[in-house]
Design a protein around this motif. Structure first.
Motif, mmCIF file in Angstrom:
data_model
loop_
_atom_site.group_PDB
_atom_site.id
_atom_site.type_symbol
_atom_site.label_atom_id
_atom_site.label_comp_id
_atom_site.label_asym_id
_atom_site.label_seq_id
_atom_site.Cartn_x
_atom_site.Cartn_y
_atom_site.Cartn_z
ATOM 1 N N GLU A 298 -22.296 32.576 19.309
ATOM 2 C CA GLU A 298 -23.692 32.713 18.883
ATOM 3 C C GLU A 298 -24.491 31.457 19.237
ATOM 4 N N SER A 299 -23.884 30.276 19.021
ATOM 5 C CA SER A 299 -24.588 29.032 19.356
ATOM 6 C C SER A 299 -24.845 28.942 20.857
ATOM 7 N N GLY A 300 -23.851 29.362 21.663
ATOM 8 C CA GLY A 300 -24.054 29.353 23.112
ATOM 9 C C GLY A 300 -25.182 30.287 23.525
ATOM 10 N N ALA A 301 -25.247 31.472 22.867
ATOM 11 C CA ALA A 301 -26.334 32.408 23.190
ATOM 12 C C ALA A 301 -27.678 31.819 22.800
ATOM 13 N N ARG A 302 -27.730 31.160 21.593
ATOM 14 C CA ARG A 302 -28.993 30.538 21.174
ATOM 15 C C ARG A 302 -29.393 29.425 22.133
ATOM 16 N N ALA A 303 -28.408 28.627 22.557
ATOM 17 C CA ALA A 303 -28.723 27.553 23.507
ATOM 18 C C ALA A 303 -29.220 28.125 24.827
ATOM 19 N N GLY A 304 -28.613 29.245 25.274
ATOM 20 C CA GLY A 304 -29.092 29.874 26.513
ATOM 21 C C GLY A 304 -30.514 30.378 26.380
#
Length: 445
Positions: A298-304
């Motif tokens: 989820e954090s990676g998706a938010r960062a993307g």
């Protein structure tokens, strides 16, 4: 809607340093007009004037702009008492709860700012005011709320607020007609500032997401290490369990005593209990690892998503910067270019190369005539002054007039011929220690 603009005169402690600077008008936290200059927001006073020697705010604290055509709420001059305003044709309500008295009302942003200033002027100190997001006690939604510091009864607060909020006694100001091209350029300028603020917020969010992602990765690494330790414990318990089973089988076939057999059975039960505990802990650890993996995803998706938003904002800012560059190029072509000390000195003295803070010192001299004469002689190739003690190749010109109170004859020029150029340092002596420190800095050249 376009924001209001002003051609600003910039002063520094009363001395004008620039004029004709076109800026959109912001609203400062105290409700008055302000403009951004050199990375800060300064209060805009009558005559479209700002003073760099006065108070200022951060850009992030002044993110609201005054609409075009609205009356400019000029800030009062230093030492000037605040004008007490009254008379506002607004819908309002006084709500009292366990936290205090709240004035809720409908108004434009400019009128809201003026009303809060009027409440302050009527000795009704406002603890905080902002956009209202919930229904008031009367069931209606209002545009703004202002929380009062007043500790009296609701009846007293109602009387004081009612004395400020009264029907207007003057006509509304007329809205000037603006040129369409000017309005579009003004919209572009306001949009650029808004996008820059959005870019700043998005960048901060991206940095926070990266920090959160790094923390989650550390947690995942710790969880994997813990899982590895638990798997080793489970393997050890299973080997111990197998050894006990083997020993029990041998004892059953042999002639061993019943006491030894009972002890071995107890050891086997203990091993099975240890194995069950290890398996249970391993199961909990696996659940935590799966939850950490999900949070990392989820954090990676938010960062993307944040990276995509930042890229989009940068693209929009680039387009608007190109428009602003064309506008500034056209505006600059219509007025003569102004130079300062930095551009004057290379034109006046072709052989001189100024080092350290020489340019700033020259720019701040009140009586630069004697310094300029000495620089002209040095530029022409004449050796003036005397050898600088302890500094081979350097010369010193002393007792130059500065026009500055307290150091009228303390101007100094240190110069060193170096082929076709001459290194020059202009300095104002404060005391012997400070002068020796300045001379030591010249050893680097």
């Amino acid at each position: 809607m376009a924001s209001a603009k002003a051609l600003v005169r910039v002063h520094d402690h009363g001395a004008e340093v620039e004029s004709g600077v076109r800026r959109p008008i912001r609203l400062t936290p105290d409700g008055y007009a302000g403009v951004a200059y050199a990375g800060a927001v300064y209060p805009l006073r009558q005559g479209d004037l700002i003073d760099l020697g006065g108070s200022s705010w951060e850009l992030a604290d002044c993110d609201r702009f005054l609409f075009a055509g609205a009356e400019v709420p000029y800030a009062p001059a230093v030492g000037e008492p605040l004008k007490k305003a009254s008379g506002f044709d607004v819908e309002w309500h006084l709500e009292t709860n366990q936290y205090g008295h709240y004035v809720v009302f409908n108004a434009s942003e400019r009128v809201a700012s003026s009303l809060v200033s009027a409440l302050e002027g009527a000795d009704l100190s406002v603890q905080r005011w902002d956009v209202s997001h919930r229904p008031a006690a009367d069931g209606n939604f209002y545009d703004w709320f202002a929380r009062l510091r007043f500790k009296g009864s609701q009846a007293e607060a109602l009387a004081l607020v009612g004395a400020v909020v009264a029907p207007p006694s003057s006509l509304a100001p007329t809205v000037p007609v603006t040129d369409p091209t000017t309005a579009r350029l003004a919209d572009a300028e306001a949009r650029i500032e808004e996008l820059l603020n959005q870019l700043y917020v998005a960048t901060r969010k991206g940095e926070a997401a990266e920090r959160e992602l790094a923390q989650l990765r550390d947690d995942l690494a710790n969880a994997e290490a813990s899982e590895h330790r638990y798997r080793e414990s489970v393997a050890l318990a299973e080997r111990h369990h197998a050894d006990l089973h083997e020993q029990l089988s041998v004892l059953r076939k042999g002639l061993g005593g019943l006491a030894d057999t009972a002890e071995l059975v107890k050891s086997l039960a203990d091993a099975e209990e240890l194995r069950e505990l290890a398996l249970a802990e391993n199961s909990l650890l696996l659940e935590r690892v799966q939850a950490a993996d999900s949070e990392v995803a989820e954090s990676g998706a938010r960062a993307g998503d944040l990276a995509v938003q930042v890229d989009a904002l940068l693209g929009r800012v680039s387009e608007l910067e190109a428009l602003e560059t064309e506008r500034l190029r056209a505006a600059t072509a219509q007025r003569p270019r102004r130079g300062g000390v930095i551009e004057f000195l290379p034109q006046a003295f072709s052989r001189l190369e100024f080092v350290l803070d020489a340019v700033d010192v020259i720019a701040n001299l009140d009586s630069p005539a004697s310094t300029m004469r000495a620089l002209a002689e040095i530029d022409s190739g004449r050796l003036v002054g005397k050898d600088l003690e302890g500094m081979s190749g350097w010369f010193e010109v002393t007792k130059l007039a500065t026009g500055i109170a307290g150091s009228e004859r303390l101007g100094r020029i240190y110069y060193k011929p170096d082929g076709r150029r001459v290194l020059v340092s202009v300095h104002i002596k404060q005391d012997d220690k400070q002068q020796r420190h300045h001379v030591e800095r010249l050893r680097a050249f």
